[in-house]
Design a protein around this motif. Structure first.
Motif, PDB file in Angstrom:
ATOM      1  N   GLU A  95       3.679  10.403  -6.807  1.00  0.00           N
ATOM      2  CA  GLU A  95       4.641  10.810  -7.831  1.00  0.00           C
ATOM      3  C   GLU A  95       3.949  11.186  -9.136  1.00  0.00           C
ATOM      4  OE1 GLU A  95       7.389   7.555  -7.898  1.00  0.00           O
ATOM      5  OE2 GLU A  95       8.475   8.314  -6.148  1.00  0.00           O
ATOM      6  N   ARG A  96       2.841  10.515  -9.446  1.00  0.00           N
ATOM      7  CA  ARG A  96       2.106  10.805 -10.678  1.00  0.00           C
ATOM      8  C   ARG A  96       1.212  12.037 -10.530  1.00  0.00           C
ATOM      9  NH1 ARG A  96      -0.664   6.375 -10.981  1.00  0.00           N
ATOM     10  NH2 ARG A  96      -2.585   7.256 -10.165  1.00  0.00           N
ATOM     11  N   HIS A 143       5.625  12.313   2.495  1.00  0.00           N
ATOM     12  CA  HIS A 143       5.191  13.164   1.392  1.00  0.00           C
ATOM     13  C   HIS A 143       4.273  14.288   1.836  1.00  0.00           C
ATOM     14  CE1 HIS A 143       7.114  10.686  -1.501  1.00  0.00           C
ATOM     15  NE2 HIS A 143       6.485   9.627  -1.075  1.00  0.00           N
ATOM     16  N   ARG A 144       4.376  14.684   3.089  1.00  0.00           N
ATOM     17  CA  ARG A 144       3.535  15.784   3.540  1.00  0.00           C
ATOM     18  C   ARG A 144       4.251  16.589   4.605  1.00  0.00           C
ATOM     19  NH1 ARG A 144      -0.883  14.042   7.902  1.00  0.00           N
ATOM     20  NH2 ARG A 144       0.531  13.052   9.317  1.00  0.00           N
ATOM     21  N   GLN A 145       3.803  17.807   4.781  1.00  0.00           N
ATOM     22  CA  GLN A 145       4.300  18.673   5.832  1.00  0.00           C
ATOM     23  C   GLN A 145       3.084  19.207   6.559  1.00  0.00           C
ATOM     24  OE1 GLN A 145       6.442  21.553   3.573  1.00  0.00           O
ATOM     25  NE2 GLN A 145       8.231  20.258   3.335  1.00  0.00           N
ATOM     26  N   CYS A 146       3.080  19.093   7.878  1.00  0.00           N
ATOM     27  CA  CYS A 146       1.921  19.518   8.659  1.00  0.00           C
ATOM     28  C   CYS A 146       2.253  20.777   9.440  1.00  0.00           C
ATOM     29  CB  CYS A 146       1.505  18.420   9.636  1.00  0.00           C
ATOM     30  SG  CYS A 146       0.978  16.929   8.796  1.00  0.00           S
ATOM     31  N   ASP A 147       1.244  21.608   9.625  1.00  0.00           N
ATOM     32  CA  ASP A 147       1.432  22.827  10.417  1.00  0.00           C
ATOM     33  C   ASP A 147       0.993  22.636  11.866  1.00  0.00           C
ATOM     34  OD1 ASP A 147      -1.303  22.879  10.367  1.00  0.00           O
ATOM     35  OD2 ASP A 147      -1.463  24.678   9.145  1.00  0.00           O
ATOM     36  N   ASN A 158       0.822  -1.201   0.000  1.00  0.00           N
ATOM     37  CA  ASN A 158       0.000   0.000   0.000  1.00  0.00           C
ATOM     38  C   ASN A 158       0.859   1.255   0.000  1.00  0.00           C
ATOM     39  OD1 ASN A 158      -2.694  -1.002  -0.090  1.00  0.00           O
ATOM     40  ND2 ASN A 158      -2.425  -1.717   1.993  1.00  0.00           N
ATOM     41  N   TYR A 159       2.005   1.213   0.695  1.00  0.00           N
ATOM     42  CA  TYR A 159       2.898   2.362   0.681  1.00  0.00           C
ATOM     43  C   TYR A 159       3.446   2.590  -0.723  1.00  0.00           C
ATOM     44  CZ  TYR A 159       2.709   2.143   5.733  1.00  0.00           C
ATOM     45  OH  TYR A 159       2.268   2.115   7.025  1.00  0.00           O
ATOM     46  N   ALA A 160       3.770   1.513  -1.418  1.00  0.00           N
ATOM     47  CA  ALA A 160       4.264   1.626  -2.792  1.00  0.00           C
ATOM     48  C   ALA A 160       3.182   2.209  -3.694  1.00  0.00           C
ATOM     49  CB  ALA A 160       4.719   0.264  -3.313  1.00  0.00           C
ATOM     50  N   ALA A 161       1.947   1.801  -3.492  1.00  0.00           N
ATOM     51  CA  ALA A 161       0.833   2.333  -4.283  1.00  0.00           C
ATOM     52  C   ALA A 161       0.638   3.814  -3.994  1.00  0.00           C
ATOM     53  CB  ALA A 161      -0.453   1.558  -3.988  1.00  0.00           C
ATOM     54  N   ALA A 162       0.741   4.202  -2.723  1.00  0.00           N
ATOM     55  CA  ALA A 162       0.607   5.614  -2.356  1.00  0.00           C
ATOM     56  C   ALA A 162       1.736   6.438  -2.952  1.00  0.00           C
ATOM     57  CB  ALA A 162       0.573   5.760  -0.843  1.00  0.00           C
ATOM     58  N   LYS A 163       2.941   5.902  -2.912  1.00  0.00           N
ATOM     59  CA  LYS A 163       4.092   6.612  -3.486  1.00  0.00           C
ATOM     60  C   LYS A 163       3.917   6.790  -4.986  1.00  0.00           C
ATOM     61  CE  LYS A 163       9.051   6.507  -3.984  1.00  0.00           C
ATOM     62  NZ  LYS A 163      10.244   5.712  -4.000  1.00  0.00           N
ATOM     63  N   GLN A 164       3.493   5.744  -5.663  1.00  0.00           N
ATOM     64  CA  GLN A 164       3.285   5.812  -7.108  1.00  0.00           C
ATOM     65  C   GLN A 164       2.227   6.869  -7.452  1.00  0.00           C
ATOM     66  OE1 GLN A 164       3.021   2.186  -9.682  1.00  0.00           O
ATOM     67  NE2 GLN A 164       0.876   2.805  -9.837  1.00  0.00           N
ATOM     68  N   ARG A 191       0.358  19.740   4.100  1.00  0.00           N
ATOM     69  CA  ARG A 191       0.715  20.090   2.728  1.00  0.00           C
ATOM     70  C   ARG A 191       1.887  19.209   2.314  1.00  0.00           C
ATOM     71  NH1 ARG A 191      -1.758  24.219   0.882  1.00  0.00           N
ATOM     72  NH2 ARG A 191      -2.776  25.671   2.258  1.00  0.00           N
ATOM     73  N   HIS A 192       1.860  18.808   1.045  1.00  0.00           N
ATOM     74  CA  HIS A 192       3.033  18.083   0.585  1.00  0.00           C
ATOM     75  C   HIS A 192       4.068  19.121   0.195  1.00  0.00           C
ATOM     76  CE1 HIS A 192       2.708  18.761  -3.737  1.00  0.00           C
ATOM     77  NE2 HIS A 192       1.441  18.434  -3.699  1.00  0.00           N
ATOM     78  N   PRO A 193       5.313  18.722  -0.006  1.00  0.00           N
ATOM     79  CA  PRO A 193       6.394  19.665  -0.226  1.00  0.00           C
ATOM     80  C   PRO A 193       6.177  20.656  -1.375  1.00  0.00           C
ATOM     81  CG  PRO A 193       7.293  17.526   0.239  1.00  0.00           C
ATOM     82  CD  PRO A 193       5.809  17.364   0.110  1.00  0.00           C
ATOM     83  N   ARG A 194       5.331  20.344  -2.333  1.00  0.00           N
ATOM     84  CA  ARG A 194       5.098  21.280  -3.434  1.00  0.00           C
ATOM     85  C   ARG A 194       4.044  22.328  -3.081  1.00  0.00           C
ATOM     86  NH1 ARG A 194       4.384  16.961  -8.169  1.00  0.00           N
ATOM     87  NH2 ARG A 194       6.148  15.694  -7.607  1.00  0.00           N
ATOM     88  N   GLY A 195       3.384  22.180  -1.935  1.00  0.00           N
ATOM     89  CA  GLY A 195       2.467  23.209  -1.473  1.00  0.00           C
ATOM     90  C   GLY A 195       0.997  22.898  -1.562  1.00  0.00           C
TER      91      GLY A 195
END
Length: 83
Positions: A11-12, A63-67, A2-8, A74-78
């Motif tokens: 990324e897409r 893949h996320r940043q929390c406040d 499931n982590y691999a599926a989430a990463k894929q 937020r993920h690193p791209r905002g």
């Protein structure tokens, strides 16, 4: 897997706001295609956030940043990413 599926998916798509009924298809190490109910899995992880082990939280947080406010990540791209 499931982590691999989430990463894929991340990324897409650039986010993890996965529709609840989304199914992600990934190819495993054995070269077999597998289908993962990624939307349901992500939703379940969010609902169980308070009970996850530190290791699982780390994997999900890559893949996320929390406040600091629940659900405000937020993920690193905002763009917002709930997981």
């Amino acid at each position: 897997m499931n982590y691999a599926a989430a990463k894929q998916y991340y990324e897409r798509e650039g986010h993890l706001r996965v529709p609840r009924k989304h199914i992600e298809r990934i190819v495993g190490q054995d070269q077999e295609e597998r289908q993962h109910k990624l939307g349901a899995w992500i939703g379940n992880q969010r609902s169980r956030a308070a009970t996850l082990t530190p290791e699982r939280v780390e994997l999900l947080s890559r893949h996320r940043q929390c406040d600091g406010r629940e659900g405000r990540c937020r993920h690193p791209r905002g763009a917002a990413a709930g997981v």
